[in-house]
Scaffold this active site. Sequence first.
Site, PDB file in Angstrom:
ATOM      1  N   CYS A 134       0.414   4.117   3.673  1.00 18.59           N
ATOM      2  CA  CYS A 134       0.259   4.648   4.962  1.00 18.59           C
ATOM      3  C   CYS A 134       1.191   4.308   6.228  1.00 18.59           C
ATOM      4  O   CYS A 134       1.154   3.511   6.728  1.00 18.59           O
ATOM      5  CB  CYS A 134      -1.041   4.608   5.672  1.00 18.59           C
ATOM      6  SG  CYS A 134      -1.560   5.482   7.183  1.00 18.59           S
ATOM      7  N   CYS A 137       0.100   4.274   9.519  1.00 17.11           N
ATOM      8  CA  CYS A 137      -0.803   3.050  10.072  1.00 17.11           C
ATOM      9  C   CYS A 137      -0.010   1.780  10.073  1.00 17.11           C
ATOM     10  O   CYS A 137      -0.154   0.924  11.146  1.00 17.11           O
ATOM     11  CB  CYS A 137      -1.703   2.862   8.923  1.00 17.11           C
ATOM     12  SG  CYS A 137      -2.834   4.084   8.304  1.00 17.11           S
ATOM     13  N   ASP A 138       1.038   1.701   9.082  1.00 22.33           N
ATOM     14  CA  ASP A 138       1.839   0.401   9.144  1.00 22.33           C
ATOM     15  C   ASP A 138       3.401   0.221   9.652  1.00 22.33           C
ATOM     16  O   ASP A 138       3.870  -0.748   9.371  1.00 22.33           O
ATOM     17  CB  ASP A 138       1.636  -0.175   7.790  1.00 22.33           C
ATOM     18  CG  ASP A 138       0.065  -0.498   7.449  1.00 22.33           C
ATOM     19  OD1 ASP A 138      -0.517  -0.607   8.198  1.00 22.33           O
ATOM     20  OD2 ASP A 138      -0.030  -0.243   6.095  1.00 22.33           O
TER      21      ASP A 138
END
Length: 313
Positions: A134, A137-138
């Site tokens: 992701c 997300c990261d």
Amino acid sequence: MERTKCLIIGSGPAGYTAAIYASRANIDNVLYEGIQPGGQLTITTEIENFPGFPEGIGGLDLMDNMRAQAERVGSKIRSGEVTSINFDKAPYVATIDGGEQIAADTVIIATGASAKYLGIADEKKYAGLGVSACATCDGFFYRKKVVAVVGGGDTACEEASYLSNIASKVYMIVRKDYLRASQIMQKRVAEKDNIEILFNCNTVGLFGNGGVEGAHLVKFKGTDKEEMLDIKIDGFFLAIGHKPNTDFLGGKIDLDANGYIDLKGKTTATNIPGVFAAGDVADPMYRQAVSAAGMGCHAALDVQAYLVEKGEL
């Protein structure tokens, strides 16, 4: 046989939020956590895009907090995996771990979707240490660093484009000699000076001490031009698709062409009366913790409206 007003299947942000809202509406509910309590977020080290945590919060901590909140307001949370469920008529009977059963007047399916991986051992070795599925997300953790994105479709191009605004350089590792992505997505990638596409390449391993420092690639695998190639990277992002966790549904719930639960109208309702879905299992587009939590709220409110309409609440 035990009976509940609402059975919630899955324990990510969608499942726990559904449990919180159902409990606060005084709807008796039981939540089964599945094989990965807390869902995909439990393998995410730090979450910085979930509202309310200005300093960020660990994925496991966030899920523990949600679980504790759901229990505090009255949800019955249990270990175990729903391995099958009979949707022929209400109450719907679910089988847990192939043994005990529970009957439910309504069901919320919040089983998520699993990222597809290449299947190399190093993906597990470096999970949370440079390997991610992701970028949204990261990606923040790779500011001004070098990363690689595996895949050649729209998702891979989208992830690479997103990361190119954060990282100093982005490699795209593509098995074929062309991108499968749409023309508009290919154009976006081509316009980014810091994206380099490595065509005809397969990842066969990762390396690094305590975290990802590089990737072992094979170019022209299986041909007379085969050669080994190593690249130095700080992050390795999988973008080869997701598989919704729907196998246990037995083909009774309508799915879209990609296997995600097909919601009816503007609600979280499925094709089965009293059965709703929330989170990544029904969301092929956004796949974010906060949007999954929102869908969990919607599903619980839809359950409440359904029960009220039937005179059962």
